[in-house]
Design a protein around this motif. Sequence first.
Motif, PDB file in Angstrom:
ATOM      1  N   HIS A 122       0.859  -1.187   0.000  1.00  0.00           N
ATOM      2  CA  HIS A 122       0.000   0.000   0.000  1.00  0.00           C
ATOM      3  C   HIS A 122       0.893   1.234   0.000  1.00  0.00           C
ATOM      4  O   HIS A 122       1.979   1.240   0.581  1.00  0.00           O
ATOM      5  N   ARG A 123       0.427   2.290  -0.649  1.00  0.00           N
ATOM      6  CA  ARG A 123       1.253   3.491  -0.775  1.00  0.00           C
ATOM      7  C   ARG A 123       1.558   4.163   0.566  1.00  0.00           C
ATOM      8  O   ARG A 123       2.531   4.880   0.680  1.00  0.00           O
ATOM      9  N   ASN A 124       0.755   3.935   1.604  1.00  0.00           N
ATOM     10  CA  ASN A 124       0.983   4.572   2.898  1.00  0.00           C
ATOM     11  C   ASN A 124       1.771   3.708   3.874  1.00  0.00           C
ATOM     12  O   ASN A 124       1.958   4.098   5.021  1.00  0.00           O
ATOM     13  N   VAL A 125       2.236   2.548   3.436  1.00  0.00           N
ATOM     14  CA  VAL A 125       3.044   1.688   4.301  1.00  0.00           C
ATOM     15  C   VAL A 125       4.428   2.313   4.425  1.00  0.00           C
ATOM     16  O   VAL A 125       5.000   2.765   3.433  1.00  0.00           O
ATOM     17  N   PRO A 126       4.976   2.355   5.651  1.00  0.00           N
ATOM     18  CA  PRO A 126       6.317   2.932   5.812  1.00  0.00           C
ATOM     19  C   PRO A 126       7.364   2.176   4.985  1.00  0.00           C
ATOM     20  O   PRO A 126       7.312   0.963   4.839  1.00  0.00           O
ATOM     21  N   TYR A 127       8.295   2.929   4.453  1.00  0.00           N
ATOM     22  CA  TYR A 127       9.355   2.365   3.613  1.00  0.00           C
ATOM     23  C   TYR A 127      10.134   1.281   4.367  1.00  0.00           C
ATOM     24  O   TYR A 127      10.498   0.257   3.781  1.00  0.00           O
TER      25      TYR A 127
END
Length: 146
Positions: free
Chosen positions: A112-117
């Motif tokens: 998901h785009r909001n998952v921390p790197y």
Amino acid sequence: MHGPFNRGPGRKPMGEINVVPFIDVMLVLLVIFMITAPMLTQGVQVDLPRVTSEPIESMEDREPITVTIDEQGRYYISLGDELSPVPLDDISNKVIAVLERRPDTPVLVKGHRNVPYGQVVTLMSTLQTAGVPNVGLISEPPPSDS
């Protein structure tokens, strides 16, 4: 003597095939596949990052292992038709088991785009420890401005 097998003088046997029943069957199969195809796609709904990138080469008959990280940071592993949530510690065991049977199986990460790197890097490190030589990242193309 006129019957179905008695042909009169000058009449040739008909060498044509009636394809209408074949077309009917094909149209019925087309409708069935059009209805069932959307039901075959399964997975965890995630909002993928949108980037411009080249698609990976065709995987023909190789069904990939897809590891998904949803917005809450939960991990899911997709092995063919099976989709199950798993803790990070169990991902390497499942991937190793599949790669022992089919070493050329591609492994893809869908985050998901909001998952921390850091969470994505941790997952990729876990996959590398499991012996995965290459990990593909799944993204969506950016919206077109047309």
